[in-house]
Design a protein around this motif. Structure first.
Motif, short mmCIF file in Angstrom:
data_model
loop_
_atom_site.label_atom_id
_atom_site.label_comp_id
_atom_site.label_asym_id
_atom_site.label_seq_id
_atom_site.Cartn_x
_atom_site.Cartn_y
_atom_site.Cartn_z
N HIS A 12 -1.91 -3.78 -1.30
CA HIS A 12 -2.67 -3.77 -0.04
C HIS A 12 -2.31 -2.52 0.78
O HIS A 12 -1.12 -2.16 0.85
N TYR B 184 -6.68 -2.54 9.56
CA TYR B 184 -6.05 -3.56 8.71
C TYR B 184 -5.06 -4.40 9.50
O TYR B 184 -5.05 -5.62 9.38
N SER C 60 -6.67 -6.85 12.16
CA SER C 60 -7.67 -7.84 11.74
C SER C 60 -6.98 -9.20 11.64
O SER C 60 -5.76 -9.26 11.49
N LEU C 61 -7.76 -10.24 11.70
CA LEU C 61 -7.15 -11.58 11.64
C LEU C 61 -7.09 -12.07 10.20
O LEU C 61 -7.69 -13.08 9.85
N ARG C 62 -6.43 -11.31 9.36
CA ARG C 62 -6.32 -11.69 7.96
C ARG C 62 -4.88 -12.10 7.65
O ARG C 62 -3.95 -11.76 8.38
N TYR C 63 -4.72 -12.79 6.54
CA TYR C 63 -3.40 -13.26 6.12
C TYR C 63 -2.41 -12.09 6.02
O TYR C 63 -1.27 -12.16 6.51
N GLU C 64 -2.88 -10.99 5.40
CA GLU C 64 -1.99 -9.82 5.21
C GLU C 64 -1.52 -9.24 6.54
O GLU C 64 -0.35 -8.89 6.69
N SER C 65 -2.47 -9.13 7.51
CA SER C 65 -2.07 -8.53 8.78
C SER C 65 -1.08 -9.43 9.52
O SER C 65 -0.12 -8.95 10.13
N GLN D 74 -6.28 -11.81 -6.99
CA GLN D 74 -6.95 -13.11 -6.80
C GLN D 74 -6.37 -14.17 -7.74
O GLN D 74 -7.08 -15.04 -8.23
N SER E 37 -4.42 -10.24 -2.81
CA SER E 37 -5.87 -10.12 -2.60
C SER E 37 -6.54 -9.35 -3.74
O SER E 37 -7.66 -9.65 -4.13
#
Lengths: 222, 394
Positions: free
Chosen positions: B193, B267, B270-275, B333, B330
């Motif tokens: 990522h 990145y 953002s409201l993503r799992y990684e962030s 997958q 990600s």
């Protein structure tokens, strides 16, 4: 998810460990230990004692651990803070090296030897009550490197000599309290229990003058 | 002679449960293969064992080279008393990394291949040689404790004369190894990522290892002071904490530079799992430790220092797992989550590390003698009864 899982596992282990330690400490508190006894004064036979109620443990390296003896820990009552000279400081015999504070008043303990302060026990600074619970083991206050160990030990007491001296000191203290008690307490009960046994922590209840007298007669005799 | 106390403590019971489960998982792994014992796949070949046991294990063992460099290269003699325990932690850490590698390699019997089948262009080749050489250096650095116990004076003298070359070799190998573990992930730019992919990865890995080394030494000192009832060297550890703080500050600057250079703002915000994982890692591993360790009051308090350094270690673990697992999820997958047998092997390896440290520290001169000799005053005291002294009535 794996990272969170690992983090959670570690945090759970730490929490469980904290609880286990807490439970163990509670259990240990109920176990009777001679060194922690409130009924008796303890004198380790291998420790040197100075006449100002500090003990010295001579180490392999020639350095000494210094702390206060069981007599002080029994009679003083509560301890709020301990102030110590900084590491590296050179000290002369008879000059104050640490102070035991109780509220606004304090007892200044003179150095039993000439030397240099090598280390200070951070545990007693953080939890001063350690010197009451465990004066000889975890309650050491400073480590000193004496200038001349051989000549220093000649002025210190050890073994039977130390125990004879401490018995005498306890007697002297009893007389001191009997003499001073009426001045700060109308009835002797708060300080002297049945059979003439000195109540633990008796100095906590004395007035400023008696406290100063105690310091002069028992701690600053060098 | 003392009668040994055979009473099982809480952690003793947990240890034996972990050992039993670990032995079962080990048998499963080596009889039925990786497929039966793990949730690893061709899509996701490196899981918990590499992410935690190897990447975190190597980093957490960094205390050995940090303290050795401080004592022998920067001549900071005051750290000498904590050097043996730091070396022991590092030595055990590396041995356990090798054990973990044996579990993880599909054909563990080929582990010796890099010795004769050279491929100098491969990062893995560098990693393999660094592990081999540094473990050897650590074994030699650890050996004086064993020789001292066995009273073998000649080998002790030989090793002593080799101290400086050994320490220099150890520092070089560790620097290469810590950074090359970061370099490993440079070969997967399309898979890792963007939050974690950076050409600075080797430097970031090295810096975080320098920061976590003193943190691990602090935690190890705290736990061993509890286990062996010895005094903690708070004045040394609080100064050592400054190394962690400075290394983390440099890390902070490099990471911010990465965020700007690689234009990572979309990145990380953002409201993503990684962030979210990045912010957790950055807060726990960098910002909070810097804030705590630059406070001299916290550094000088035993509990404060322990908590601050524990947070540093947790942040470090999060970082390594984010790079090796979260950052790859990600793209692949694969939905990887370790099988219980994988977890039990990891716990088994960690438990063996704790047990080995305890056993060695108990029998070899790992801690300074002044502290050791205080154990002897549990007997030989006289008790004066208060009643005996004050028997007469006032």
């Amino acid at each position: 998810m794996v990272a969170l899982f690992v983090l959670a596992t570690i945090l759970i282990c730490i929490t469980v460990d904290y609880l286990v330690q807490k439970a163990q400490k509670k259990r240990e508190a109920y176990q009777p230990q001679v060194v922690l006894s409130t009924e008796n004064f303890v004198i380790p036979r291998g420790f040197f004692f100075s006449k100002v109620h500090t003990w010295l443990e001579l180490l392999f390296s020639g350095r000494v651990y210094v702390g206060v003896d069981d007599f002080v820990s029994k009679v003083i009552g509560k301890v709020d803070a301990i102030e110590v000279l900084p590491v590296g400081e050179r000290v002369r015999k008879g000059e104050p090296i640490f102070k035991i504070k109780q509220g606004n008043r304090s007892l200044a303990f003179p150095s039993p030897v000439n030397g240099k302060i090598i280390s200070v026990n951070p545990n007693v600074l953080e939890s001063p009550e350690t010197i009451l619970k465990d004066p000889y083991l975890n309650g050491w206050i400073i480590m000193i490197e004496p200038e001349d160990v051989a000549s220093e030990v000649k002025n210190l007491l050890i073994g039977n000599e130390a125990s004879r001296w401490l018995r005498n000191e306890i007697k002297r203290f009893k007389e001191f309290i009997s003499r001073e008690a009426p001045k700060f307490s109308p009835v002797p009960e708060p300080t002297l229990a049945d059979g003439g046994v000195v109540v633990k922590g008796v100095l906590q209840n004395v007035d400023e003058k008696t406290w100063e007298k105690f310091e002069k007669e028992f701690i600053q005799q060098l | 002679m003392k009668i040994k106390n055979l009473k099982l403590t809480f952690w003793g019971a947990v240890f034996w449960i972990i050992v039993v489960l670990g032995i079962y998982s080990t048998i499963l792994r080596f009889t039925k293969g990786l497929g039966a014992a793990t949730n690893l796949s061709d899509k996701f070949p490196w899981g918990l064992w590499i992410g935690f046991d190897v990447l975190c294990g190597v980093g957490l063992a960094a205390g050995g080279f940090v303290i050795a460099a401080a004592v022998y290269i920067f001549n900071l003699e005051e750290y000498k008393s904590i050097l043996p325990s730091a070396i022991l932690t590092a030595f055990l850490g590396y041995l356990l990394v090798i054990v973990a590698l044996i579990y993880d390699l599909g054909k563990p019997w080929n582990i010796w291949h890099p010795i004769i089948m050279w491929n100098p262009e491969s990062v893995m080749f560098e990693v393999a040689w660094c592990v081999m050489l540094y473990t050897t250096v650590l074994a030699l650095e650890f050996s004086p404790m064993l020789f001292q116990k066995l009273r073998l004076e000649k080998p002790q003298k030989i090793i002593k004369s080799l101290t400086i070359p050994l320490v220099v070799a150890g520092v070089i190998l560790s620097t290469l190894h810590q950074s090359s573990l970061g370099s490993l992930y440079l070969i997967v730019p399309e898979k890792l990522h963007p939050i974690w992919y950076s050409s600075n990865l080797p430097y970031l890995f090295f810096l975080s290892a320098v920061a976590v080394g003193p943190a691990m030494v602090t935690i190890e000192s705290y736990l061993s002071s509890r286990a062996f009832r010895r005094e903690i060297e708070i004045h040394i550890l609080s100064r050592l904490a400054k190394v962690t703080a400075v290394a983390l500050m440099v890390y902070f600057v490099l990471k911010v530079e990465d965020i700007v250079n690689y234009k990572l703002f979309p990145y990380i915000f953002s409201l993503r799992y990684e962030s979210l994982m990045f912010w957790l890692e950055f807060a726990v591993g960098v910002i909070v430790p810097i804030a705590l360790l630059t406070n001299s009051k916290i550094r000088k308090s035993k509990k404060g220092l322990f908590v601050a350094q524990l947070i540093t270690v947790l942040g470090f673990i999060l970082n390594r797992l984010n790079v090796s697992i979260t950052g790859l999820e990600s793209y692949t997958q694969a939905g990887y989550f370790p099988k219980w047998t994988e977890i039990s092997v990891t716990l088994f390896i960690v438990a063996l590390g704790f047990a080995a440290f305890r056993l060695i520290a108990k029998h070899l001169p790992v801690f300074p003698p002044e502290v050791e000799e205080r154990k002897t005053i549990t007997e030989g005291f006289e008790v004066i009864s208060m009643r005996e002294v004050f028997k007469e009535q006032i």
